[in-house]
Design an enzyme around this catalytic site. Structure first.
Site, PDB file in Angstrom:
ATOM      1  N   SER A  46     -48.955  11.709 -21.328  1.00  0.00           N
ATOM      2  CA  SER A  46     -50.162  12.302 -21.871  1.00  0.00           C
ATOM      3  C   SER A  46     -50.087  12.124 -23.382  1.00  0.00           C
ATOM      4  O   SER A  46     -49.061  12.424 -23.998  1.00  0.00           O
ATOM      5  CB  SER A  46     -50.265  13.781 -21.492  1.00  0.00           C
ATOM      6  OG  SER A  46     -51.600  14.217 -21.662  1.00  0.00           O
ATOM      7  N   GLU A  47     -51.177  11.614 -23.974  1.00  0.00           N
ATOM      8  CA  GLU A  47     -51.076  11.110 -25.349  1.00  0.00           C
ATOM      9  C   GLU A  47     -50.860  12.191 -26.397  1.00  0.00           C
ATOM     10  O   GLU A  47     -50.547  11.891 -27.539  1.00  0.00           O
ATOM     11  CB  GLU A  47     -52.298  10.250 -25.700  1.00  0.00           C
ATOM     12  CG  GLU A  47     -53.637  10.965 -25.691  1.00  0.00           C
ATOM     13  CD  GLU A  47     -54.345  10.854 -24.356  1.00  0.00           C
ATOM     14  OE1 GLU A  47     -53.660  10.691 -23.326  1.00  0.00           O
ATOM     15  OE2 GLU A  47     -55.588  10.952 -24.343  1.00  0.00           O
ATOM     16  N   ASN A  48     -51.007  13.463 -25.997  1.00  0.00           N
ATOM     17  CA  ASN A  48     -50.692  14.509 -26.967  1.00  0.00           C
ATOM     18  C   ASN A  48     -49.193  14.699 -27.129  1.00  0.00           C
ATOM     19  O   ASN A  48     -48.766  15.488 -27.970  1.00  0.00           O
ATOM     20  CB  ASN A  48     -51.362  15.838 -26.578  1.00  0.00           C
ATOM     21  CG  ASN A  48     -50.969  16.300 -25.200  1.00  0.00           C
ATOM     22  OD1 ASN A  48     -50.950  15.530 -24.251  1.00  0.00           O
ATOM     23  ND2 ASN A  48     -50.635  17.565 -25.087  1.00  0.00           N
ATOM     24  N   SER A  88     -46.329   8.634 -29.692  1.00  0.00           N
ATOM     25  CA  SER A  88     -47.102   8.553 -28.461  1.00  0.00           C
ATOM     26  C   SER A  88     -48.005   7.321 -28.450  1.00  0.00           C
ATOM     27  O   SER A  88     -48.056   6.571 -27.470  1.00  0.00           O
ATOM     28  CB  SER A  88     -47.952   9.819 -28.315  1.00  0.00           C
ATOM     29  OG  SER A  88     -48.715   9.763 -27.150  1.00  0.00           O
TER      30      SER A  88
END
Lengths: 219, 232
Positions: A46-48, A88
């Site tokens: 998840s890019e966070n 990320s």
């Protein structure tokens, strides 16, 4: 019967391969995580800032410091890792993620995608979508074949502001599974009970239809 | 140099109207909530805020938006805030929307002395308008420039009196890259400990990037979307 959102997610889940690192967008793509085929292991990014994202937490065990890119509370799998936003997107831009699944408002036959803005009406921002589609080599779009007005979302050219150009490789809709190549949508599979004629009628962009279009097999 | 300050008022000293601020966080996760409350209290306005999101209507940067203290937002996603959308569509608020990875990298670049870089993100879209395009390995990329700020305000889980920081979970997000890019970086932490108590192997942000550090009075740590599953 056209597929529902779960059906779309189930079909996309068949594209997962053992060892894949996968980024799932918000909406239908998130559901793909529930249908990982037995016997294979994939890691969700998840890019966070998490790799090894797990299920939603049990009630009462939510952690404000542990969310996904949709801002939902999640858990971490054993072996998970947290990192900053730059790292990320380094994973994403550097092509270390093998599959990206995201939603769209429009997809064009040349692989263009629009999913972030309706001028004058809706401006939520692109979030990480432009970085994802700008670099990923394996991009599946999960969406309904037509919009709420019944108009095709598979077009010869996008009418909305673009998120990325020439990047979508596959589209899975409630009606069909299609590949995007050589400037056209290639019909690969029909949703159960959906006819080729129905798919043709719902597709505005160039559609290549082989002689035999099998029905999807959903577990 | 003594980096610890007694409270949020001292930490935010010198922040004035018209300045550019970076604020860490993703959604409401990992935001410097004590400092945001202080900015509301200080009534500074005409701020340019660089932050991935703009909070929700009544928390995070939404509190500054409500008071119309923000002149310009530089963000990647602002979908959870009705007041934001209203001010943007009516033209009251200037908004620069940037792909999330480019935003993170522009902050990092600003902190590490790289003035600009090429990225494929946004090529062929309105984000690329007016930007230099160059092909590398046959693929077009656009030139993005570094971002810096008068003050970067970050939130960490633990910090020490040297300014070293450790984040928790996905509350790390933009905080480390913004910590590097502030001319003055303020860190608010849940737990402030004496130098030597944190394991140097486990520090995420070295104290060299942090000029002021304080322990926040209260962390509400609001959750934007509680999602749970039932026990079988």
């Amino acid at each position: 019967m056209a597929l529902d959102k779960i059906g779309i997610a189930k079909r996309i889940a068949q594209e997962l391969e053992d060892g894949f690192y996968v980024n799932l967008g918000i909406g239908i793509p998130t559901l793909v995580a529930n249908y990982v085929p037995e016997g294979i292991q994939v890691e969700f990014q998840s890019e966070n800032g998490i790799l090894g994202m797990g299920n939603f937490p049990y009630e009462g065990e939510e952690d404000a410091d542990l969310i996904n890119a949709g801002k939902q509370t999640i858990t971490a799998q054993p072996g998970a890792v947290y990192f900053d936003s730059s790292t990320s997107f380094g994973m994403i831009r550097g092509n270390h993620v093998q599959l990206t699944v995201l939603g769209a408002m429009e997809v064009a036959a040349n692989g263009d995608i629009a999913n972030w803005k309706i001028p004058g009406k809706m401006v939520k921002g692109m979030g990480g979508a432009m970085d994802l589609v700008g670099s990923a080599e394996n991009i599946i779009v999960a969406m309904m074949h037509t919009n709420k007005k019944g108009e095709s979302k598979l077009l010869s050219e996008c009418s909305l502001p673009l998120t990325g150009v020439n990047c979508v490789t596959k589209v899975v809709t409630n009606l069909a599974y299609l590949e995007v190549k050589d400037g056209a949508f290639h019909l690969i599979e029909r949703a159960p009970g959906v006819t080729v004629e129905e798919i043709k009628a719902a597709t505005e962009g160039d559609l290549v239809v082989p002689d035999n279009v099998p029905e999807m097999k959903l577990v | 140099m003594k980096k610890t300050v007694d409270n949020v008022e001292k930490a935010c000293e010198g922040i004035e109207s018209g300045m550019t601020l970076m604020l860490g966080g993703f959604g409401l996760c990992g935001i410097p909530e004590n400092s945001i409350a202080e900015l509301v209290k200080k009534e500074v306005n005409d701020l340019t805020c660089i932050s991935n999101n703009a909070g929700v209507d009544d928390f995070g940067l939404g509190l500054l938006l409500q008071k119309k203290q923000i002149k310009k937002m530089i963000s990647s996603y602002v979908g959870e805030n009705d007041e934001f959308e209203r001010q943007m569509l009516s033209g009251e608020l200037e908004v620069d929307l940037i792909p999330q990875g480019s935003l993170a990298e522009r902050c990092r670049a600003g902190g590490v002395g790289i003035p600009a870089f090429f990225t494929p993100a946004g090529y062929g879209t309105e984000v690329a308008e007016g930007k230099e395009v160059r092909d590398f390995d046959g693929k077009p990329h656009i030139l993005e420039t570094a971002l810096t700020a008068d003050y970067a305000i970050v939130k960490a889980w633990k910090g020490d009196t040297e300014g070293n920081l450790i984040y928790k979970g996905t509350a790390r997000n933009f905080n480390p890259v913004m910590a590097m890019a502030g001319k003055i970086t303020i860190a608010e932490v849940e737990e402030l400990v004496p130098a030597g108590e944190l394991d140097p192997n486990e520090i995420h942000t070295p104290g060299i990037f942090v000029q002021r550090i304080f322990q926040g009075d209260k962390f509400e740590k609001r959750i934007e979307k509680v999602t749970v599953r039932q026990k079988d």
